[in-house]
Design a protein around this motif. Structure first.
Motif, PDB file in Angstrom:
ATOM      1  N   ALA A  89     -46.024  -4.635-105.165  1.00 54.65           N
ATOM      2  CA  ALA A  89     -46.469  -3.262-105.414  1.00 54.65           C
ATOM      3  C   ALA A  89     -47.709  -2.938-104.591  1.00 54.65           C
ATOM      4  N   ASN A 113     -46.634  -2.527-100.886  1.00 56.25           N
ATOM      5  CA  ASN A 113     -45.846  -1.323-100.611  1.00 56.25           C
ATOM      6  C   ASN A 113     -46.570  -0.031-100.980  1.00 56.25           C
ATOM      7  N   ALA A 114     -47.785  -0.136-101.489  1.00 55.96           N
ATOM      8  CA  ALA A 114     -48.516   1.058-101.918  1.00 55.96           C
ATOM      9  C   ALA A 114     -48.790   1.986-100.734  1.00 55.96           C
ATOM     10  N   LYS A 115     -48.679   3.274-100.994  1.00 53.02           N
ATOM     11  CA  LYS A 115     -48.959   4.288 -99.991  1.00 53.02           C
ATOM     12  C   LYS A 115     -50.185   5.122-100.341  1.00 53.02           C
ATOM     13  N   THR A 116     -50.528   5.173-101.618  1.00 49.56           N
ATOM     14  CA  THR A 116     -51.638   6.009-102.074  1.00 49.56           C
ATOM     15  C   THR A 116     -52.497   5.240-103.065  1.00 49.56           C
ATOM     16  N   ASP A 134     -53.064   6.208-106.011  1.00 50.83           N
ATOM     17  CA  ASP A 134     -52.328   6.252-107.279  1.00 50.83           C
ATOM     18  C   ASP A 134     -51.363   5.081-107.394  1.00 50.83           C
ATOM     19  N   ASP A 135     -50.746   4.711-106.268  1.00 51.67           N
ATOM     20  CA  ASP A 135     -49.835   3.558-106.281  1.00 51.67           C
ATOM     21  C   ASP A 135     -50.597   2.283-106.629  1.00 51.67           C
ATOM     22  N   LYS A 173     -51.624   2.117-110.392  1.00 55.01           N
ATOM     23  CA  LYS A 173     -50.568   1.857-111.365  1.00 55.01           C
ATOM     24  C   LYS A 173     -50.522   0.394-111.775  1.00 55.01           C
TER      25      LYS A 173
END
Length: 577
Positions: A242, A245-248, A250-251, A254
């Motif tokens: 996770a 692969n986060a883009k933001t 917010d990702d 989480k």
């Protein structure tokens, strides 16, 4: 004489008022009540184990990394942890006895110094010591002040960050004086149960070895689960994926406790930490809080913080900045070694929140008007113990020095000077980084320096270091690129299509792309047209040439895209984009 000495220590301990720096209710009771006194731990092991312990503490080797092919010296003795030790703790005017105790040597590089480290665990599940059952006793032999670990824990505690705590202790083994130690929490399974209420957690990982920057590749099996019964790492690997692969932001948020993470990053930046996650990628643990479902970063081992070994910032760094003014490095300069998602997105894409947190921490914690009185208070509190341990005996050895093969130790003058503003052997980060107090904001303010013991930073410490021998491979050697490229694809490491293979399947900045079905790989069609070099090389003012042979990008930072040629970093030219 010994009774008089102990009485003196206890009397001085009682004089000190409870520290108001941290605040009440933020730590286990053990650390609350030991603000005002130094307890005594008395360990008893068998005579045979004690003799082996004596021999195991004699170590002159400084081992950076274990070599599996290295033969152990014939005279080296290994100490196996004692699982049936007993312990008496003299604390708060009482004696507490524990009959089921595990005792072992601790520490890593510290094992080669004169002073040693130990780990203690109360194994009786029905007993603990004022809320704690597992302890690290650290002599911090690289720290002349014996203050760094305690101060760092206190700062994190004051900030409200999930953290271990620290105070001080005297240690005796089989009635023999072993010295004055920093008493620290151990972020292990009992600690999680005592702090979070989760028994035998399966989601506590220790990231110790180095280069562990919260990526699946480095940490999936590079970090160790503290629960020996755990074989399934699915939750841990899902977390790392996770992050990858986060883009933001917010990702990231989480799966990661972002408030705790940013506070940790701010702490790392302010204290000049080189030996944790953002520096060498180690000395931290990760725990998944079952109540929030988010992972929390927990630091440990603080003896290299607050300017200690600051030149380690350039350790294993093949593109160090020319400026060694570490104090004035920007956030991106300080964290520049890491190009991972959790830093690029979690910190660099989250700078407004980082800066807001930074301002709050500087004002409330890392502020000389707040921090300096606490430092002075701690220094006076531990002074009699330090004086005792820095006064040579009739053999010229300091009490508490246990490794007689290498009995190196700081002296009392080092303690007095380095706990103020004097750099000794290794540098301290100057205090003019603080805000809020006009006295320390004055650029002309002169900090008192003890010239008798002052040393300078060795900026050339890593010049000529044999990284190949140290690592077992040469990380600076890249695959050679062809002198002349026949197609644009060769500039980024792909082959040119063979004659006759002209069907275009894709097109991008590097031209037309075909596909070699026999080799099962993409190939370039567009010929290399001898593109001209940029008239002005953007990386030359930074001390690096522009790339001539390749468009392969190995790192991106605030300055631009970087390649690597002829054993040096180079700036990617505009025709590569």
């Amino acid at each position: 004489m010994l009774k008089k000495l102990l009485l003196l220590f206890l009397t001085i301990g009682q004089i000190l008022a409870a520290s108001s720096f941290i605040g009440e209710g933020k730590r286990a009771e053990l650390f609350e009540i030991t603000d005002n006194e130094v307890p005594t731990f008395r360990i008893t092991i068998s005579d045979d184990s004690f003799e082996i312990l004596r021999q195991a503490m004699q170590n002159h080797r400084h081992v950076f990394k274990k070599n599996p092919n290295e033969q152990k010296p014939k005279n080296e003795v290994e100490f196996e942890k004692v699982k049936n030790a007993t312990m008496i703790v003299e604390i708060n005017g009482e004696k507490k006895e524990f009959n089921k105790v595990q005792f072992d040597l601790g520490g890593s590089s510290a094992r080669t110094y004169g002073r040693q480290a130990f780990n203690i665990r109360i194994k009786d599940k029905k007993k603990d010591l004022y809320g704690r059952s597992q302890f690290r006793l650290r002599s911090d032999p690289r720290d002349a002040t014996s203050l760094r670990s305690k101060l760092c824990c206190d700062m994190l505690n004051r900030m409200g960050v999930v953290s271990i705590s620290a105070n001080y202790v005297l240690l005796y083994v089989n009635d023999e004086y072993f010295g004055f130690y920093v008493l620290m929490d151990a972020p292990k399974l009992p600690w999680v149960e005592q702090v979070f209420g989760e028994k035998d957690t399966t989601n506590l990982y220790k990231c110790k070895s180095g280069g562990l920057y919260l990526t699946e590749q480095s940490c999936a099996y590079g970090c160790e689960n503290e629960n020996d019964d755990v074989t399934d790492r699915a939750e841990w690997i899902d977390f790392l994926k996770a992050i990858d692969n986060a883009k933001t932001v917010d990702d990231i948020e989480k799966v990661l406790d972002i408030e705790n993470y940013i506070n940790t990053a701010v702490f790392d930046y302010l204290v000049g930490a080189t030996d944790h996650f953002f520096g060498l990628g180690h000395n931290y643990s990760m725990y998944k809080n079952p109540k929030t479902g988010k992972w929390i970063m927990i630091y440990y081992d603080f003896d290299s913080d607050l300017g200690q070994d600051i030149i380690m910032f350039d350790y294993y760094n093949f593109r160090p900045l020319e400026s060694k003014d570490f104090l004035h490095y920007t956030v991106k300069e300080w964290f520049r070694n890491n190009n991972m998602n959790v830093i690029k997105i979690g910190v660099f894409d989250n700078l407004p929140y980082f800066e807001k947190t930074l301002a709050k921490v500087v004002k409330e914690t890392f502020n000389p008007a707040v921090l300096f009185p606490h430092i002075d208070e701690l220094k006076e509190f531990i002074r009699p113990y330090v004086v005792h341990d820095k006064t040579p005996n009739e053999n010229g050895i300091h009490p508490g020095v246990l490794n007689f093969v290498n009995p190196t130790d700081y002296n009392l003058e080092h303690f007095e000077a380095n706990s103020e503003f004097t750099t000794i052997n290794v540098p301290d980060i100057g205090s003019d980084a603080y805000e809020c107090d006009p006295v320390y904001m004055d650029e002309n303010y002169q900090y008192p320096i003890d010239k008798e013991v002052e040393s300078e930073i060795d900026f050339n410490r890593w010049d000529g270091f044999d990284w190949v021998k140290f690592l077992g491979f040469d990380p600076s050697v890249m695959e050679p690129q062809p002198e002349e490229s026949k197609c644009l694809a060769e500039k980024i490491g792909y082959p040119c299509c063979k004659e006759g293979n002209t069907k275009v399947y894709a097109h991008d900045a590097n031209g037309d792309w075909g596909y070699d079905f026999k080799a099962k790989e993409w190939c370039g069609i567009t010929p290399y047209d001898g593109r001209k070099d940029d008239e002005v090389c953007w990386s030359e003012p930074l001390g690096y040439p522009c790339c001539k042979k390749s468009c392969i990008v190995y790192e991106i930072d605030n300055d631009g895209k970087w390649g690597y040629e002829d054993n040096t970093w180079c700036g990617i030219q505009s025709y590569c984009s």
